[in-house]
Design a protein around this motif. Structure first.
Motif, PDB file in Angstrom:
ATOM      1  N   GLN A  20      24.331  68.147   1.604  1.00  0.00           N
ATOM      2  CA  GLN A  20      24.853  69.504   1.740  1.00  0.00           C
ATOM      3  C   GLN A  20      23.684  70.468   2.452  1.00  0.00           C
ATOM      4  O   GLN A  20      23.885  71.379   3.468  1.00  0.00           O
ATOM      5  N   GLN A  36      31.960  71.915   1.213  1.00  0.00           N
ATOM      6  CA  GLN A  36      31.256  71.894   0.144  1.00  0.00           C
ATOM      7  C   GLN A  36      31.037  70.751  -0.637  1.00  0.00           C
ATOM      8  O   GLN A  36      31.528  70.197  -1.623  1.00  0.00           O
ATOM      9  N   THR A 146      37.100  71.137   2.773  1.00  0.00           N
ATOM     10  CA  THR A 146      36.741  70.631   1.529  1.00  0.00           C
ATOM     11  C   THR A 146      37.956  69.835   1.188  1.00  0.00           C
ATOM     12  O   THR A 146      37.639  68.573   0.444  1.00  0.00           O
TER      13      THR A 146
END
Length: 181
Positions: A20, A36, A146
């Motif tokens: 990330q 995310q 996501t």
């Protein structure tokens, strides 16, 4: 959880947090948001292992995100948000135990809401850079990316939780021994 599953989950969470911060954040994404991945990994653990494991995984992963170099926010902000989301999704995991698609959608929704919760916590803490309107504008893009990542990654990780049969408690009669004569 046994030691092998804990080690595997820890490795997955470390990899997701580093990815990330170093890969996902630097790639050009269509739209204003990015997936995310770290939050998705935490919520995957919460779906498979429950609320307590989700909260612990969220706290550890969030603290790592708070301490990674590009962090310019209050330490503990991501730890609080991911701990809370891990706990909440872990509590809801019992309701989606039979549906992998619903579990992936729930995790994607929770992970997409993580930046909103992070921004709201920044506003509460008095961060002048916290922009709730900007976070709201990024929400559709973050949710789509996501969800795509969740549909790709979570079905491989998501195992059905074993629902054990309820414990039956039988009545026990207490026999008081009679006095020996």
């Amino acid at each position: 959880m046994n030691a092998l599953r804990v080690t595997g989950a820890t490795g997955l969470l470390l990899l997701a947090a580093f990815a990330q911060g170093s890969i996902v954040a630097r790639l050009p994404w269509f739209g204003p948001g990015e997936p995310q991945v770290a939050a998705l990994a935490v919520l995957g653990v919460a779906l498979t292992a429950g609320a307590r494991a989700g909260a612990v995984a969220g706290f550890g992963t969030g603290l790592l995100l708070d301490l990674l170099p590009p962090a310019d926010h209050a330490t503990g902000q991501w730890a609080f948000v991911l701990c809370l989301l891990g706990y909440l999704i872990g509590m809801l995991a019992a309701d989606v135990v039979d549906s992998r698609l619903l579990g992936a959608a729930l995790a994607a929704l929770g992970a997409a809401l993580a930046p909103i919760a992070f921004t709201v916590l920044g506003l509460v803490l008095g961060d002048p850079r916290a922009d709730l309107l900007g976070a709201g504008q990024r929400l559709p893009s973050v949710a789509l990316w996501t969800l795509a990542a969740a549909l790709f990654s979570l079905p491989a990780l998501y195992r059905r939780r074993r629902v054990e049969s309820p414990v039956v408690i039988e009545a026990v009669s207490l026999r008081v021994p009679t006095a020996v004569r």
